[in-house]
Design an enzyme around this catalytic site. Sequence first.
Site, short mmCIF file in Angstrom:
data_model
loop_
_atom_site.label_atom_id
_atom_site.label_comp_id
_atom_site.label_asym_id
_atom_site.label_seq_id
_atom_site.Cartn_x
_atom_site.Cartn_y
_atom_site.Cartn_z
N THR A 1 0.84 -1.32 0.07
CA THR A 1 0.04 -0.08 0.32
C THR A 1 0.96 1.37 0.01
OG1 THR A 1 -1.84 -1.27 1.23
CG2 THR A 1 -1.67 1.11 0.99
N TRP B 1 2.50 1.58 -3.32
CA TRP B 1 1.51 2.16 -4.28
C TRP B 1 1.59 3.53 -4.53
CZ3 TRP B 1 -2.71 5.07 -4.75
CH2 TRP B 1 -3.56 4.87 -5.70
N HIS B 2 1.59 4.22 -3.32
CA HIS B 2 1.60 5.62 -3.46
C HIS B 2 2.72 6.28 -3.91
CE1 HIS B 2 -1.78 4.88 -0.53
NE2 HIS B 2 -2.10 6.17 -0.81
N GLY B 3 4.01 5.50 -4.16
CA GLY B 3 5.19 6.09 -4.97
C GLY B 3 6.02 5.16 -4.88
N PHE C 1 0.48 9.43 -8.90
CA PHE C 1 -0.07 8.06 -8.74
C PHE C 1 -0.88 7.72 -10.13
CE2 PHE C 1 2.10 8.72 -5.03
CZ PHE C 1 1.49 9.52 -4.26
#
Lengths: 452, 299
Positions: free
Chosen positions: A307, A310-312, A452
């Site tokens: 998680t 996923w953001h960066g 994103f």
Amino acid sequence: MVFSSFHFLLIFLPLFLAAYYICPKRFRNACMLLFSMAFYAYGAWKTPLYILLFAASMLANYAFGLLTESAEGKKKKLFLTAGLCLDLGILVFFKYSWFLRLMPFKLVLPIGISFYTFQSMSYLIDVYRGDAKAEKDPIDLCAYISMFPQLIAGPIVRYTEISAQLKDREYTLESFVSGVRLFILGLGAKVVLANQIGGLWRDVKTIGVESVTTPMAWLGLIAYSFQLYFDFCGYSLMAIGLGRMAGFELPRNFDSPYVSVSMTEFWRRWHITLGAWFREYLYIPLGGSRRSKARNTLNLFIVWVLTGLWHGAGWNFLLWGVFLFLCMAAERAFLLKRLEKHRLAGHLYMTLLIPLSWMIFATDSLPELAAYAQRLIGAGGLSVYAKDWSEALGTYAKLLIPAAVLCTEWPARLYRRYEKHPAVCVLLAALLAASVYCLYAGMNDPFLYFRF
Amino acid sequence: MLKRSKTILAYLIILTMLLCSCGEAYKDSSASPAGGPSGGSQSEQSAKENGDSSAKEQGAQEGSEGQKDSQTANSSEEAGTEGSIEENSEPADDGRKTTGFIDAPEGYFENVLFIGDSRCEGLRKYGGIEGPDWFTDVGLSVFNIKDKAIAMEEGAEPVDLETVLSSKKYDAVYIGLGINELGYDISVISSRFSDLIELVRSSQEDAVIFLMANIHVTAARSESDEIYNNERIEELNTAISMFADFDTIYYIDVNPLFDDGGALDGEKSFDDVHIFAKHYPEWSDFLRAHAVVLKERAQ
């Protein structure tokens, strides 16, 4: 293109609505697809390969969906795996290859890739599981994946949530108008609150994190927390509003997260669809919390690290994921019941944890993070100006106080109760005017979830 | 079927080649999103700049033509940009009223005035110079300098520049303006600078005037901005340097401290326009090493 820009508000949106409603109902998905691709192309014109990539990925998923559904046994799994590899492969290559040292330079990130690959993967998995029927009409599937209200900033829509609406949806004036209202609220949250409050964090970064006073360091985190909140709140509202204007009911992605008493609760209120995606397609298949304690903990670890990432693609996102895992694990082990029982303690706990978690999220490098953490406790410090925080408060207090009030659940409750009241209409009109003014005055617009 | 496939393949190859030729576009060389020429503390400034854009586009054309003449004509301009450190460092008897650059004597900065924009504000807050009066504000420019009222002390009444200049006799006046005017025609900015210098001189006959060069923007900013780029900044700095006589008016340039190949070092700034707070002491050290006093005062 961003929703909070004149190009979108005055050119794209009116053209889209006009074309959409002039179209006979059966062509509206095609209309949505066309405009969504135009929307995408506007943002990606410098990197035309990415437009092709997006189109190709949608068509490939269309093919894989059909193939997966019609196949049996091993072949079924094969097609699913191939499709998932394609989606995941694209994501990993364009987003993470430099971070993973597979490429010598960093690629420009294709817009919306984190969203559309996740959406495509959820489609394929649902088709494989039999939860959804494969979409036979390529236009409908592509319209679902590329739909501009949710293309660049979510929510991540599961195919099952929207398949019925793709085929047949209701268009009522009432829902259209409620969509407009939500859109205005979202625009205001983004442009009048988030962008303006964003000035404080930008100040902190411009000064340099090692040169702020300790009060300013905390003030910076508080302001950043509000900025991020209203940014995301704004975009989520605008997405739902736009969806309603087009006859779609998109899922909720944001539910007053700052009233949470625990991180666990927070992530059921913040980016709801992302949490749901990871739970549905990763956590539960891994065994969720139904295995041994050690395995449960591992599952939790995997989900939260991913998680975060996923953001960066960066070490700070990895670290952030680990931080979230530690909070979740501690809460699951012993904290949660206590926090839920003593809600005030829970609020205090979150008041500390939220800014700290955003600090990890927001700093670009580990040295910068270390420097910032030092300033929070009064250590370190180079070239510090003692009055920075009082001057900042003077400028931003008039935004921070309303922001704090608006984070509670009261505004949402009041709105739901008085939505149709004429006074609210006047307020919304004023909000729209204020938003337009702020846009005109050229305030900066860094949408934090945009990379994103 | 075969012919059609070959045709399609040929088209795809040509398309791919065309797309790959714009390969640079796919490289992510940006570090952070920069705003107007603004950090948050500059929100006023950016509003002003955007509001003033009507005059700018025409001004930019004329400015670049005027520059060609001024560059060949005046040799002191070159001395102004590079030699400002080495030149005139010996206080010999050369008929001048001032000493040339010397180390700031004790208490030098107690009787000094700074007139400047947001970068001077940075110097005020982070430079660590105790003593000067600061007539500085975000968004200050030669166009609004006469109308602006600034509170010189916390809680004091805002006063305008004329009041400040007539209330005290300064030993030196430092002027750091220019970035906010950059959209305008250079010759117009130049004439306003001249007016400002006259205004200062009229109430401060004995003060040494320092004209500080405008600091560059980063290469990333310079390449993507028609107005706020290093060519225009250098044009302006050149025009400003022409007012220096290196007797009672000096031109000083701290760009060499922060530059990387003619542009502001990207590592030294977040917003591509302002240096980090930790670098301002380097600027004030430079000022301490390049003070100028009247010969009759220097012992």
